[in-house]
Design an enzyme around this catalytic site. Structure first.
Site, PDB file in Angstrom:
ATOM      1  N   ASP A  92       0.284 -11.094  -3.133  1.00 50.38           N
ATOM      2  CA  ASP A  92       1.363 -11.939  -3.653  1.00 50.38           C
ATOM      3  C   ASP A  92       1.105 -13.371  -3.184  1.00 50.38           C
ATOM      4  OD1 ASP A  92       2.100 -12.039  -0.991  1.00 50.38           O
ATOM      5  OD2 ASP A  92       3.800 -10.680  -1.213  1.00 50.38           O
ATOM      6  N   ASP A 266       5.343  -2.584  -7.406  1.00 53.81           N
ATOM      7  CA  ASP A 266       5.107  -2.413  -5.972  1.00 53.81           C
ATOM      8  C   ASP A 266       6.454  -2.374  -5.278  1.00 53.81           C
ATOM      9  OD1 ASP A 266       5.672  -5.050  -4.087  1.00 53.81           O
ATOM     10  OD2 ASP A 266       5.475  -5.521  -6.214  1.00 53.81           O
ATOM     11  N   CYS A 304       5.470  20.532  -3.668  1.00 49.70           N
ATOM     12  CA  CYS A 304       4.685  19.350  -3.282  1.00 49.70           C
ATOM     13  C   CYS A 304       3.497  19.778  -2.423  1.00 49.70           C
ATOM     14  CB  CYS A 304       5.585  18.375  -2.518  1.00 49.70           C
ATOM     15  SG  CYS A 304       4.705  16.914  -1.903  1.00 49.70           S
ATOM     16  N   CYS A 306       1.655  17.623  -0.481  1.00 46.26           N
ATOM     17  CA  CYS A 306       1.347  16.671   0.600  1.00 46.26           C
ATOM     18  C   CYS A 306       1.335  17.402   1.948  1.00 46.26           C
ATOM     19  CB  CYS A 306       2.359  15.531   0.619  1.00 46.26           C
ATOM     20  SG  CYS A 306       3.876  15.909   1.533  1.00 46.26           S
ATOM     21  N   CYS A 309       4.785  18.674   3.352  1.00 46.91           N
ATOM     22  CA  CYS A 309       5.356  19.844   2.674  1.00 46.91           C
ATOM     23  C   CYS A 309       4.477  21.084   2.840  1.00 46.91           C
ATOM     24  CB  CYS A 309       5.554  19.543   1.192  1.00 46.91           C
ATOM     25  SG  CYS A 309       6.812  18.272   0.900  1.00 46.91           S
ATOM     26  N   HIS A 335       4.437  11.767   2.470  1.00 49.98           N
ATOM     27  CA  HIS A 335       5.147  12.500   1.415  1.00 49.98           C
ATOM     28  C   HIS A 335       5.693  11.547   0.351  1.00 49.98           C
ATOM     29  CE1 HIS A 335       7.869  15.102  -0.779  1.00 49.98           C
ATOM     30  NE2 HIS A 335       8.715  14.086  -0.707  1.00 49.98           N
TER      31      HIS A 335
END
Length: 375
Positions: A92, A266, A304, A306, A309, A335
């Site tokens: 940015d 974002d 999930c 990840c 999880c 996660h």
């Protein structure tokens, strides 16, 4: 060296899916960019961020210019090498942080004088200096330097600010120069006023950019007002260039933005929420700090994949959060970032398959169900 390009693969209503090609790799759109403010996505290793499916990260000009300084990063081989992230990076311009974080700032046509929030040292940020810093960092996508007024604001204040941002956009373009393989994005301003958004879009198109951001939203106007602007603002920008909505957002903000023609977003939300015990799942938001999870052997989300999880129970995640253990922020951030990237992949697939309307309905219906019943 390959150049920067954007190709649209499919559209479904206003929603679009495609690919941004950069010398450092492809960015699949719609894309969510995790925020690596100070050359790190907090609580995550770069390879872990990549494992969630992220194609690009955002770095922060304001924070990096103050510490460790852009000059130091350049001397150490640039931001990609410095932080060990070898895919694309968008930086940015520093404008938003100067407006929101810096103390004692003085805004003039030339730029913004401000005092660092770290040590009070005095700095001047101009369109030219912002372009110089972003070049030193070596980012793949560079943002114009603009002013972002907080909403709500009087229309004449928004108009005056937008017109100065357009003059700064021209100065940014001039200072950016010719950098093959690197892209410069212009930023549309104009608050929630359609005529000002139109004026801003026309000014940017006449300057000419590699991509266009819809700026000045998610700054206090609320979702309804934001969607109201997104109902027309993306259509004012070229269809053959990426459209980036800055600083958004919650999962339903993201889905609504994609439905209205946005390609890139974002937000610090998935990482910040992970550190504060707030977890995003397909069944809505879960607060792991709540006592109901203390004896729950089930995962956060059984569908999930990840690490949080796959390997840990709600009871464990509740315990490490309550105990202020570092692993809590690590697992919950992983996660959340994984969930956000799955959301983007789901939308890309649905747009490509022409089923985005049905996908959206399923998304909202699933979230409305809420979390699984307590044991």
């Amino acid at each position: 060296m390959s150049t920067f390009s954007f190709s649209l693969d499919a559209t479904d209503g206003s929603a679009r899916t495609g690919v941004i090609d950069t010398p450092r790799g492809q960015i699949r759109t719609p894309a969510f960019m995790p925020v690596g403010t100070a050359a790190t996505v907090k609580a995550m290793m770069p390879e872990s961020v990549a494992a969630t499916g992220a194609d690009i990260l955002l770095g922060n000009t304001y924070h990096l210019m103050l510490r460790p300084t852009a000059e130091r990063i350049a001397a150490l081989g640039g931001l990609h090498k410095f932080m060990n992230w070898h895919k694309p990076i968008l930086t940015d311009s520093g404008g938003f942080q100067v407006m929101s974080l810096a103390g004692l700032r003085k805004l003039t046509e030339e730029g913004v004088k401000f005092a660092s929030h770290i040590d009070g040292s005095r700095h001047m940020l101009t369109p030219e200096r912002s372009m110089e810093i972003q070049k030193l960092l070596g980012s793949d996508i560079v943002m114009c330097f603009d002013e972002c007024p907080a909403l709500p604001a009087e229309e004449k204040v928004v108009a005056s600010s937008m017109r100065m941002s357009m003059r700064w956009a021209q100065r940014s373009r001039d200072a950016f120069g010719d950098r093959p393989g690197h892209a410069l994005f212009g930023i549309q301003q104009g608050g929630v006023t359609q005529s000002l958004r139109e004026e801003s879009a026309e000014a940017l198109k006449s300057i000419g950019f590699d991509g266009y951001a819809v700026g000045g939203l998610a700054v206090g106007e609320g979702q309804e007002a934001m969607f109201g602007v997104l109902d027309y603002a993306p259509d004012m920008l070229p269809t053959d260039k990426p459209r980036y909505l800055m600083g958004v957002g919650k999962p339903d903000d993201i889905v609504g933005a994609v439905a209205r023609g946005i390609d890139m977003m974002d937000c610090v939300l998935p990482s910040r929420s992970g550190r504060t015990g707030q977890v995003f799942t397909r069944n809505g938001v879960v607060n792991i700090k709540n006592a109901r999870h203390a004896d729950d052997p089930r995962p956060l989300d059984e569908s999930c994949t990840c690490p949080a999880c796959s390997n840990y129970s709600r009871a464990y995640l509740h315990h490490v959060f309550r105990s202020q253990e570092m692993i809590s922020g690590m697992l919950l951030t992983w996660h959340n970032l994984h969930y956000y990237q799955e959301l983007m992949q789901g939308m890309r697939d649905a747009i490509a398959g022409g089923t985005f309307t049905a996908w959206q309905a399923d998304f909202h219906a699933q979230r409305a169900k809420g979390d699984i019943e307590p044991l």
